[in-house]
Design a protein around this motif. Structure first.
Motif, PDB file in Angstrom:
ATOM      1  N   ASP A 154       0.832  -1.219   0.000  1.00 21.16           N
ATOM      2  CA  ASP A 154       0.000   0.000   0.000  1.00 21.16           C
ATOM      3  C   ASP A 154       0.861   1.260   0.000  1.00 21.16           C
ATOM      4  O   ASP A 154       0.554   2.244  -0.677  1.00 21.16           O
ATOM      5  CB  ASP A 154      -0.941   0.003   1.210  1.00 21.16           C
ATOM      6  N   THR A 158       0.769   4.044  -2.971  1.00 20.61           N
ATOM      7  CA  THR A 158       0.561   5.482  -2.707  1.00 20.61           C
ATOM      8  C   THR A 158       1.704   6.305  -3.295  1.00 20.61           C
ATOM      9  O   THR A 158       1.491   7.326  -3.960  1.00 20.61           O
ATOM     10  CB  THR A 158       0.457   5.723  -1.186  1.00 20.61           C
ATOM     11  N   LYS A 162       1.411   9.037  -6.365  1.00 21.85           N
ATOM     12  CA  LYS A 162       1.812  10.453  -6.161  1.00 21.85           C
ATOM     13  C   LYS A 162       2.851  10.855  -7.192  1.00 21.85           C
ATOM     14  O   LYS A 162       2.764  11.933  -7.805  1.00 21.85           O
ATOM     15  CB  LYS A 162       2.367  10.639  -4.744  1.00 21.85           C
TER      16      LYS A 162
END
Ligand code: K2U
Ligand code: ZN
Length: 172
Positions: A154, A158, A162
């Motif tokens: 995870d 992320t 980004k």
């Protein structure tokens, strides 16, 4: 030849299962040449067709120090795998700048077709063994981060989202 776009995790297309190549024809040879150019340009030691959004069972590799010994594996099949396992640090051109440890078979025997469509057998160990197993996972829609803990996966997801968003912003 052409440099192809490499899909970036967590692009869902990376989870597509590739189909067998029906005929090693000019289209497949062109794909192989474009994948080799893309792999060398990206300084990778392997590349699976899945990563360039072509969902057929084609892999290119070059684990030589001199970077001039390309391997082409069409419709690869692992026919033997050692019970001995080995843990290695892995990376992925679809998950840039992320490295982590993955356990795989220490040695594998692979049967495949070469760029001319001729069958051959590869006895792989060391980096070649790690790389071919990593690439064959790609053809099954699997990315190496899936071997990591859900928390790590995870965090990587992320970070990748980004980074992709920031790059798109910079391009505007
Ligand atoms: O599939 C890819 O993205 C290519 C990988 C292949 C690879 C993964 C793990 C271990 C060896 C090869 C890239 O070449 S990642 C760059 C790299 C190069 C050497 C060693 C580790 C990672
Ligand atoms: Zn990869």
């Amino acid at each position: 030849m052409a440099r192809l776009n490499i899909l970036r995790y967590p692009d869902p297309r990376l989870h597509t299962v590739a189909r067998e190549v029906r005929e090693v024809d000019e289209r497949i040879r062109r794909l192989v040449d474009d994948m080799l150019e893309t792999m060398y340009d990206a300084e990778g030691v392997g590349l699976a067709a899945t990563q360039v959004d072509v969902h057929e069972r084609v892999i290119v590799m070059d684990t030589s120090d001199s970077r001039d010994r390309p391997l082409v594996l069409i419709n690869p099949r692992i026919v033997e795998a050692s019970t001995e396992m080995a843990v290695n640090e892995e990376g992925c051109l679809s998950v840039p700048q992320i490295y982590d440890r993955v356990e795989r078979h220490a040695r594998v025997t692979v049967q495949a077709l070469d760029r001319a469509g001729e069958p051959y057998e590869l006895q792989a160990e060391g980096l070649t063994s790690v790389c071919v197993q990593h690439e064959m996972d790609h053809l099954l829609g699997k990315v190496f981060v899936e071997y990591l803990s859900p928390l790590k996966r995870d965090r990587i997801r992320t970070k990748m989202l980004k980074r992709t968003r920031d790059e798109l912003q910079r391009m505007r």
